[in-house]
Design an enzyme around this catalytic site. Structure first.
Site, PDB file in Angstrom:
ATOM      1  N   LYS A   1       1.051  -1.384  -0.114  1.00 11.50           N
ATOM      2  CA  LYS A   1      -0.089  -0.090  -0.143  1.00 11.50           C
ATOM      3  C   LYS A   1       0.885   1.302   0.119  1.00 11.50           C
ATOM      4  O   LYS A   1       0.594   2.112  -0.793  1.00 11.50           O
ATOM      5  CB  LYS A   1      -1.049   0.054   1.146  1.00 11.50           C
ATOM      6  CG  LYS A   1      -1.893  -1.243   1.272  1.00 11.50           C
ATOM      7  CD  LYS A   1      -3.024  -0.919   2.057  1.00 11.50           C
ATOM      8  CE  LYS A   1      -2.577  -0.990   3.746  1.00 11.50           C
ATOM      9  NZ  LYS A   1      -1.917  -2.448   4.121  1.00 11.50           N
TER      10      LYS A   1
ATOM     11  N   ARG B   1     -10.176   0.197   8.075  1.00 12.47           N
ATOM     12  CA  ARG B   1      -9.624  -1.554   8.462  1.00 12.47           C
ATOM     13  C   ARG B   1     -10.937  -2.152   9.031  1.00 12.47           C
ATOM     14  O   ARG B   1     -10.720  -3.207   9.411  1.00 12.47           O
ATOM     15  CB  ARG B   1      -8.522  -1.152   9.538  1.00 12.47           C
ATOM     16  CG  ARG B   1      -7.154  -1.300   8.786  1.00 12.47           C
ATOM     17  CD  ARG B   1      -6.256  -1.252   9.790  1.00 12.47           C
ATOM     18  NE  ARG B   1      -4.986  -1.985   9.447  1.00 12.47           N
ATOM     19  CZ  ARG B   1      -3.794  -1.170   9.015  1.00 12.47           C
ATOM     20  NH1 ARG B   1      -3.966   0.192   8.506  1.00 12.47           N
ATOM     21  NH2 ARG B   1      -2.706  -1.803   8.756  1.00 12.47           N
TER      22      ARG B   1
ATOM     23  N   ARG C   1      11.365  -6.001   5.267  1.00 16.66           N
ATOM     24  CA  ARG C   1      11.062  -4.425   5.518  1.00 16.66           C
ATOM     25  C   ARG C   1      11.643  -4.173   6.862  1.00 16.66           C
ATOM     26  O   ARG C   1      12.132  -2.997   7.367  1.00 16.66           O
ATOM     27  CB  ARG C   1       9.733  -4.287   5.526  1.00 16.66           C
ATOM     28  CG  ARG C   1       9.349  -2.489   5.830  1.00 16.66           C
ATOM     29  CD  ARG C   1       7.856  -2.115   5.475  1.00 16.66           C
ATOM     30  NE  ARG C   1       6.931  -3.020   6.206  1.00 16.66           N
ATOM     31  CZ  ARG C   1       5.652  -2.964   6.032  1.00 16.66           C
ATOM     32  NH1 ARG C   1       5.115  -2.350   5.065  1.00 16.66           N
ATOM     33  NH2 ARG C   1       4.765  -3.501   6.710  1.00 16.66           N
TER      34      ARG C   1
ATOM     35  N   ARG D   1      11.507  -1.012  11.464  1.00 17.42           N
ATOM     36  CA  ARG D   1       9.957  -0.986  12.117  1.00 17.42           C
ATOM     37  C   ARG D   1       9.707  -1.974  12.945  1.00 17.42           C
ATOM     38  O   ARG D   1       9.698  -3.055  12.695  1.00 17.42           O
ATOM     39  CB  ARG D   1       9.149  -0.958  10.724  1.00 17.42           C
ATOM     40  CG  ARG D   1       7.757  -0.736  10.954  1.00 17.42           C
ATOM     41  CD  ARG D   1       6.929  -0.558   9.813  1.00 17.42           C
ATOM     42  NE  ARG D   1       5.332  -0.862  10.043  1.00 17.42           N
ATOM     43  CZ  ARG D   1       4.246  -0.728   9.475  1.00 17.42           C
ATOM     44  NH1 ARG D   1       4.702  -0.360   8.418  1.00 17.42           N
ATOM     45  NH2 ARG D   1       3.372  -1.240   9.643  1.00 17.42           N
TER      46      ARG D   1
ATOM     47  N   ARG E   1      -0.811  -9.453  13.100  1.00 17.35           N
ATOM     48  CA  ARG E   1      -1.517  -8.445  12.550  1.00 17.35           C
ATOM     49  C   ARG E   1      -2.197  -9.095  11.242  1.00 17.35           C
ATOM     50  O   ARG E   1      -3.257  -8.936  10.908  1.00 17.35           O
ATOM     51  CB  ARG E   1      -0.273  -7.760  11.668  1.00 17.35           C
ATOM     52  CG  ARG E   1       0.419  -6.423  12.922  1.00 17.35           C
ATOM     53  CD  ARG E   1       1.633  -6.036  12.398  1.00 17.35           C
ATOM     54  NE  ARG E   1       1.571  -5.300  11.159  1.00 17.35           N
ATOM     55  CZ  ARG E   1       2.662  -5.147  10.701  1.00 17.35           C
ATOM     56  NH1 ARG E   1       3.949  -5.643  10.982  1.00 17.35           N
ATOM     57  NH2 ARG E   1       2.617  -4.290   9.441  1.00 17.35           N
TER      58      ARG E   1
HETATM   59  P1  AMP Z   1       0.014   0.395   8.798  1.00 16.96           P
HETATM   60  O1  AMP Z   1       1.379   1.244   8.751  1.00 16.96           O
HETATM   61  O2  AMP Z   1      -1.023   0.637   7.982  1.00 16.96           O
HETATM   62  O3  AMP Z   1       0.175  -1.025   8.460  1.00 16.96           O
HETATM   63  O4  AMP Z   1      -0.348   0.396  10.286  1.00 16.96           O
HETATM   64  C1  AMP Z   1       0.307  -0.149  11.476  1.00 16.96           C
HETATM   65  C2  AMP Z   1      -0.628  -0.249  12.604  1.00 16.96           C
HETATM   66  O5  AMP Z   1      -1.117   0.982  13.147  1.00 16.96           O
HETATM   67  C3  AMP Z   1      -1.672  -1.337  12.663  1.00 16.96           C
HETATM   68  O6  AMP Z   1      -0.934  -2.573  12.759  1.00 16.96           O
HETATM   69  C4  AMP Z   1      -2.563  -0.763  13.510  1.00 16.96           C
HETATM   70  O7  AMP Z   1      -2.265  -1.217  15.033  1.00 16.96           O
HETATM   71  C5  AMP Z   1      -2.448   0.751  13.479  1.00 16.96           C
HETATM   72  N1  AMP Z   1      -3.561   1.090  12.583  1.00 16.96           N
HETATM   73  C6  AMP Z   1      -3.275   1.864  11.179  1.00 16.96           C
HETATM   74  N2  AMP Z   1      -4.427   2.183  10.787  1.00 16.96           N
HETATM   75  C7  AMP Z   1      -5.390   1.937  11.388  1.00 16.96           C
HETATM   76  C8  AMP Z   1      -6.869   1.826  11.393  1.00 16.96           C
HETATM   77  N3  AMP Z   1      -7.369   2.552  10.407  1.00 16.96           N
HETATM   78  N4  AMP Z   1      -7.490   1.247  12.447  1.00 16.96           N
HETATM   79  C9  AMP Z   1      -6.943   0.889  13.362  1.00 16.96           C
HETATM   80  N5  AMP Z   1      -5.632   0.650  13.563  1.00 16.96           N
HETATM   81  C10 AMP Z   1      -4.886   1.107  12.767  1.00 16.96           C
END
Ligand code: AMP
Length: 199
Positions: free
Chosen positions: A14, A90, A129, A135, A146
């Site tokens: 993404k 999400r 990554r 990260r 996740r």
């Molecule tokens: P990402 O960078 O999009 O993979 O997000 C990393 C982490 O942030 C996720 O594993 C969640 O813990 C949190 N997170 C990001 N976006 C959301 C969302 N829309 N709703 C809930 N948690 C989120």
């Protein structure tokens, strides 16, 4: 305006494809993961709350997450060519909240780009990554969680958006440029928006 959700499991590409969409269509990017990581880095109160969920691979509660998204969106929606929502929604309640927020602001969601990648490839990418960027949630235990959370809470959105005829299914494997070319083709088919028109 062209408002798109970039949808897919963690590790589906993404972030990478968002960068290409920004460059080609001049869209604004809202990555909720990046917003949260910035809060964690800056040591804010919200960052402390977010970290307690992210480090376990869990989702931030909907009400909090929807408030954060609204705040981000209010700052940009008026004067932009459109927005890429990366990592939001999400959950189904988040999807409903996005529809109402956009409607309140006089806008709509045009399509959902769904990056589809097999699970073993997702894991491989996230481990890689983690090594490259450090990260914190790209470690084996958190990755497993996740992916579980993705299947339980986020994947149902795929059917939700297929039902609304908004879903564009994209094979997320292959070269970054080939994947992007497919995304651009699907966007043109669904919305009539070509790459050059938005520039
Ligand atoms: P990402 O960078 O999009 O993979 O997000 C990393 C982490 O942030 C996720 O594993 C969640 O813990 C949190 N997170 C990001 N976006 C959301 C969302 N829309 N709703 C809930 N948690 C989120």
């Amino acid at each position: 305006m062209l408002n798109l959700v970039l949808f897919g499991a963690p590790g589906s590409g993404k972030g990478t494809q968002s960068e290409k969409l920004i460059a080609e269509y001049g869209l604004h990017h809202i990555s909720t993961g990046e917003v949260l990581r910035k809060h964690i880095k800056d040591g804010t109160e919200l960052g402390k709350i977010a970290d307690s969920y992210i480090s376990k691979g869990q989702l931030i509660p909907d009400t909090l997450m929807i408030d954060i998204l609204r705040h981000e969106l209010e700052g940009i929606i008026g004067d932009s060519k459109g927005v890429i929502f990366d990592g939001f929604p999400r959950t189904v309640p988040q999807a409903h909240a996005l529809d109402s927020m956009l409607a309140e602001m006089g806008h709509e969601l045009h399509g959902v780009v769904g990056l589809e990648v097999p699970e073993d490839e997702l894991k491989r990418r996230m481990i890689e990554r983690g090594k490259q960027t450090g990260r914190a949630d790209d470690n084996e235990e958190t990755i497993t969680n996740r992916l579980k959370v993705y299947h339980a809470q986020t994947e149902p959105l795929r059917a939700h958006y297929i039902g609304k005829k908004k879903y564009m299914q994209i094979n997320g494997q292959g070269s970054v440029d080939d994947i992007f070319a497919n995304i651009a083709k699907e966007i043109e088919k669904k919305t009539g928006t070509g790459r050059e028109k938005q520039q």
